[in-house]
Design an enzyme around this catalytic site. Sequence first.
Site, short mmCIF file in Angstrom:
data_model
loop_
_atom_site.label_atom_id
_atom_site.label_comp_id
_atom_site.label_asym_id
_atom_site.label_seq_id
_atom_site.Cartn_x
_atom_site.Cartn_y
_atom_site.Cartn_z
CB ALA A 114 73.24 19.30 36.72
CB CYS B 80 62.60 13.14 42.54
SG CYS B 80 63.15 11.47 42.21
CE LYS C 142 72.68 21.04 30.35
NZ LYS C 142 73.43 21.10 31.60
CD GLU D 107 60.65 9.66 35.23
OE1 GLU D 107 60.19 9.75 36.39
OE2 GLU D 107 60.19 8.86 34.41
CD1 TRP E 40 71.17 20.40 40.49
CD2 TRP E 40 71.35 19.31 42.43
NE1 TRP E 40 70.23 20.92 41.36
CE2 TRP E 40 70.33 20.27 42.56
CE3 TRP E 40 71.65 18.51 43.54
CZ2 TRP E 40 69.60 20.45 43.74
CZ3 TRP E 40 70.93 18.68 44.71
CH2 TRP E 40 69.92 19.64 44.80
CG ASN E 41 68.40 14.80 42.49
OD1 ASN E 41 68.60 14.65 41.29
ND2 ASN E 41 67.31 14.41 43.09
P1 NAD Z 1 66.77 21.49 36.74
O1 NAD Z 1 65.44 21.41 36.07
O2 NAD Z 1 67.25 22.81 37.19
O3 NAD Z 1 67.91 20.91 35.79
C1 NAD Z 1 67.87 19.61 35.25
C2 NAD Z 1 68.73 19.55 34.00
O4 NAD Z 1 68.11 20.37 33.01
C3 NAD Z 1 70.14 20.10 34.16
O5 NAD Z 1 71.03 19.33 33.39
C4 NAD Z 1 70.01 21.50 33.62
O6 NAD Z 1 71.23 22.03 33.16
C5 NAD Z 1 69.06 21.25 32.47
N1 NAD Z 1 68.33 22.46 32.03
C6 NAD Z 1 68.05 23.59 32.73
N2 NAD Z 1 67.37 24.46 31.96
C7 NAD Z 1 67.20 23.87 30.77
C8 NAD Z 1 66.58 24.27 29.54
N3 NAD Z 1 66.00 25.46 29.42
N4 NAD Z 1 66.60 23.41 28.50
C9 NAD Z 1 67.18 22.20 28.61
N5 NAD Z 1 67.81 21.77 29.74
C10 NAD Z 1 67.81 22.60 30.80
O7 NAD Z 1 66.69 20.45 37.94
P2 NAD Z 1 67.77 20.21 39.09
O8 NAD Z 1 67.69 21.35 40.05
O9 NAD Z 1 69.08 19.86 38.48
O10 NAD Z 1 67.21 18.86 39.77
C11 NAD Z 1 66.35 18.83 40.85
C12 NAD Z 1 64.93 18.55 40.40
O11 NAD Z 1 64.88 17.31 39.70
C13 NAD Z 1 63.95 18.40 41.54
O12 NAD Z 1 62.75 19.04 41.22
C14 NAD Z 1 63.74 16.89 41.62
O13 NAD Z 1 62.53 16.48 42.23
C15 NAD Z 1 63.81 16.53 40.19
N6 NAD Z 1 64.10 15.09 40.06
C16 NAD Z 1 63.11 14.25 39.59
C17 NAD Z 1 63.34 12.87 39.52
C18 NAD Z 1 62.29 11.92 39.03
O14 NAD Z 1 62.63 10.79 38.71
N7 NAD Z 1 61.04 12.32 38.96
C19 NAD Z 1 64.58 12.37 39.91
C20 NAD Z 1 65.55 13.26 40.39
C21 NAD Z 1 65.29 14.62 40.45
#
Ligand code: NAD
Length: 494
Positions: free
Chosen positions: A184, A291, A182, A257, A158-159
Amino acid sequence: MTEVLSVSAVQMMVNGEWIDAGDGATMDVINPFDGSIVAAVPKGSRSDAKTAIGAAENALPAWADTSPDERAALLFAGIEKVREHQKELAKTLSMEQGKPVFEAMGEIHHFLHGMTFYAGLASKIRGAQVPLPPDMGKHSYGLVLKRPVGVCGAIVPWNFPITLMGTKIGPALIAGNTVVVKPASTTPLTTLRIIGLFNEAGLPAGVLNCITGPGREVGEELLQNPVVRRIAFTGESGTGRRVMEIAGPQFKRITLELGGSDPMIVMPDADLKKAISGAMIGRFWNCGQACLAVKRLYLHEDIHDEFLAGLLKKVGTYEVGDPSTRPEKPMLRMGPLHTADQRAEIEEQLADAVNRGAEVLIGGKRPDKPELAKGHFFEPAVVTGVPHDAKLVQDEVFGPVLPVFKIKDLDEGIALANDNQYGLGSSIWTQNLTWSNQAIREIQAGVTWVNQIHYGYDELPFGGVKASGVGHEHGPEAVDYYLEKKGAVIGGLA
Ligand code: NAD
């Protein structure tokens, strides 16, 4: 439903059509500014995800067979449509995510730049012709063919929901793959609208689909379904582990990521004005929910006090408030955190540090303005005296709190920078080439910026080491994750 969304999609896009969840279930999208409902979208199930995967599977052969120029032309047409609607899209993004509109506009621009980059690469993908030793037949030669991987699942957080979708669908589509996105659950609206625009612009039905719904259902169907051959995931490291557990045993191509805790090191010869500005944007853009945010600041003892004074002055110019408005200059707008849980986590991490002796130099609390009481607001904070093993240093801090440390030299800075489970971005601020080279060599991170804000360039591969992930997005290199390489040998020509 708000005015901006009156023309927007609030259904899922599958096989070129807007659909509801099979069982009619919906989920509300909440505005983090005031808790109001922005819109409701379908709460998709595993069965809906299967339908979308089926549509992507059916569309695959024709898309894989479409010429690269034609694929590029269709993407360019979609890009133009998004450009035409960018203001409306930025407003929608601000309303569902909480970021100020001008930051949302920046995100749409970044998406357009990235998609343009990839559309331009469509016709530049090439394999290889390889001379072979004559032992098995004179004049034999090998070929390296590149072919689409198949149906791809793009799981987005979502960020930065729009740029992070672009880093997945851009390389996937130009390489001839079909995709199920898919988003968030809390940020589906701008995504649906953009995917709708690409479909309107002429992408064949089923090439680009979007399913909304819980990660545990819709996301896990993408991970489990054998038709999906490639998973591009961005999100938390914990969720990344789950992705590996489910998709790994099926030998899917996975890139992760994940979270980060980027260190920023400032040496005594740095341009302090630029470095302060780098720390500001690095830590506080998107209310600190990035991130690659600067999550730990290491200041050389010779400039520590001067830098900190300058930084505090700048941080004092943030005014938390309505993300749809801008304050008068020189004040800067900061929106709310995305969810109540997100704020509670930051508060907990900060309280833990304070209990262990840290000092909050500015901010670090909810604003006491009644008109902001319904939003997840938090005043940006700068903190010193934090033990290096505290949660505020060791865990990912996904909000506007910056711990600052004094270092005596670069060796100490690098040792502290590496004292963390994550390894995403990092930066050093110095004019000294020896120091910058040492930092590039020794900091355990996917990227080291020198005198540059932490930013994911579309042109350059970006990905983490350690708990920050596996593989890369961005750059021409990302396209390789969406291509199978097949060898062929042509013999018997002598
Ligand atoms: P999240 O892991 O909660 O969710 C990410 C996505 O995964 C969402 O679409 C969510 O619905 C889905 N998801 C959740 N559980 C799942 C499952 N069991 N199986 C499949 N999909 C599932 O992350 P968030 O809170 O939305 O995002 C923030 C995080 O993302 C932070 O840790 C941030 O650092 C990281 N991030 C990393 C990068 C990068 O490039 N490294 C970039 C942006 C954000």
